[in-house]
Design a protein around this motif. Sequence first.
Motif: not given
Length: 869
Positions: A506-513, A543-550, A583-586
């Motif tokens: 995943t690309t998402t997260m919610y952490s204090s760091v 967001n198509p740009l973010f989805a493509q790059l990530m 989309v691009l691979p990892i």
Amino acid sequence: MKERVIENTQRKYKQSSLWAGTEPKQEKRNQMLQNVVFTGILVAVFFLLIGLILPEGCFYGSTIDWYDQHVTLAETIRRTCMEEKTLAPAWMIIGGGNNGFQFAYYGYFRPDIILGCLLPQVPMTFLIPAYALCSYLAAVLLMRYWLRLEGMSPFGAFFGSMLFLLANCFFQTHRQIMFVNYLPFLLLALIFLKKRKFALMSVSLTLIYLHSFYYAIACLAVIGWFAVGMLRREADWSGKRKLLFQGVTSVILSIGMAMMLLLPTFMAILEHKHSGEKTTTLTDLVLPNAQNLLYSPYGMGLTVICLYLLLLGLTIREYRWQSALLLLGSLFGVAPYILNATLYARGKILVPFVPVVLLYCMKIFQKIRRGEVRWRFWIFLVFAGVIASQWGQAWFWWVTLDTGILLVAALVDTKLRKKQEVNGCSDIGCETGIVRYLFLFIMPFLIYVRLADGENWQGMPTSEAQEQNFTEEELQAICGNKLYRCNKLTDAKKECNALQFYGQQTTTMYSSVTNSAYQNFYYDLTKMPIQINNRTALLEERNPLFAQLMAERYVLTTENKIPYGYKIVAQQGKNVIAENPNVLPIAYTTSDCISDQQFEALGDTQKMTALSRYTVVEDASDSVSVSDMEQISLPALDSNEVECSDNVKVQAINNGYQMKVTDKGTIRIPLDSAMQNGTLYFRFRVNNHTEKPVVISANGRKNKLSGLSAPYPNENNCFSYMLKERGNDKYIMLRLSEGSYDITDVACYVFPGQLLADKQVEAAELVSEDQWEKNSVLKCNVTASEDEYFVTSIPMQNGLKLYVDGKETKIETVNTAFAGAKLSSGSHTIDLRFDPPGQKYGMMASLLSVVLFAIWSVATVLYRQKHHR
């Protein structure tokens, strides 16, 4: 000196007689009965509060923080621990892939997470609140025992424990769990310090760090407070040295035993520290802030009775300096600023001092009951002046009523003392009855219930929603390719830390760091909207740009929220799995590169097109041509072409518009037919004229500028939106929050989506996982037709090492935030590995400390046995 020795001897005799049974049998029976009754009342009130505040069909937890961060992260940590057979996963695949110790605050080595691993069938949404409630109930009962140990009468100990139970720190058991989950161990440490059982105190301190290392400094300050008092009471230097040695040894060993957590976590915080906190001003430090002490759940959460007793303590020589220090520390920002390691001056760090404040309040209150101190009514005049100055504030009526009840209690007690003696004794030294003080609990009880009543409780999922969810096996079968990522678009804030299945990238997260370079890429370069008050929550949005790059090949969403370019591959009710194979691979190789020097010299929109077409590397040999976006004109927001709801008033100003919105409003901006089938980058700047936050959504994509009171302001003055839908967009629909604010520099561009397809890359091929090393993050085979770059979308961070054909190779930052490297032509095996900085040395320090602790404990036992003989 002689008088102090006699006083110490008498105190020890009284304490030993209290527990050794040397008192008269009848008095002992009475005290046992009182202990049972008062303990029963505390337990009953505890469960009564839970029953009163928890709505039916809800978890014992808030939608704010408790669910968004603590519980979902705990579930993710537990699942990773079980799969990897460790209590501290080195690598977490959320947020693009990160050092696991960035999430250590949320459960590494914590007993409830360990318990969760032993009971995998029990959801953390049940286990964590059960553990938190049991811990807090234990803290309440330990508080009563500690107060008795400190010489309080049975009712005095009950009174202090009830105030502790009703303090608003109890509120945090269903919001910010780590604000309070260490409290039973803090009280155990105080009990063991009192009894001079330093080995057990060391274990208690270690458990404090494992539960909530953020509060370690404040807890040690509390321990130091009482240790200094014990040193002052020691009669000779030999006793002082012995006490000092034992106390310091206990603290050092406790820190050492927790170093397996503290050192790698400290290294992670040091690497990824950010300046997201609200700036501390001189005003924050020197002006008194009563909310640190009174009512606020983000402070001590006590009531007026405690403030009154501390002020009264200033008139009592025996407690003058303690009362003064507690008042100065709680009302002014200097102490919180220091205890927060100079990050900010927020009062939440003072929660460990709640037992300290209540202890001295009860000592002063006990003197009132015994007639040794009288109520001082001039203090109420001070209260009246303060209350009058706060007219119109949110807590005005609460503090007024609270003060009124306390005044009535003081008047009644004073009047009764004049009319009669208690139990036939003289007024001085005899404790008055308890009935006259019981209504002092009314306001703490009401304030707590009222505060919890306004909470947003997390509801339990309905059976219909559960039926429409995909199983882990189904998700794994469709979205399990580790060369691509799978994100969830529904409930972005609640699901950003969740794993739908183990191994989900995943690309998402919610952490204090948070990795600051990845955060800047997320928000500043790819223009993901900032949806909440802070920038640390990396939430999913279309967001198509973010989805493509990530590498966002798969999305879990509903059928009405499928991004452009994605097609449904599976469906359960309204829920779908959609795929975009383009989309691009990892991980991949490419020679289409742009140097970071040329990239940094580009304008804002040019950087977006450059990222679409090229890979940003540290050193590219040639300069490349970068196109810009085509700007399109939109009708003026105050023109007849634009439709505004009746509660939106738009007035043209220099370079923009002044917006006055009552309630919530909408603005519909028509698009030219030629623009209705393209990807748009729409942006404007916001200047807020109120203290409230500004929230504006464009075609369902939300941006927020935090209000002035936000503790972690997002400073989101430029609202950006990447707009592209499956169908034709005929309008830009803005939904605006209430308030008065300016919208300036409104601009709209056509994003050149064809550039995404023009980038020449060669996807990596994953190596079978049974060939991965234990610390491998990614292992793959690649082929480079010429000298090229190996590129990943795994965030760059300390601890990453890259091996090419078994040899360590210099790792470089690509695309401003990610790991990559130069490659020579040919076929290669790439192994990207990660070892958390400081973990090895932390484990060594903990192991050594455990050995030293065992030796020290055995030596102490042998010494005591020899001394006893």
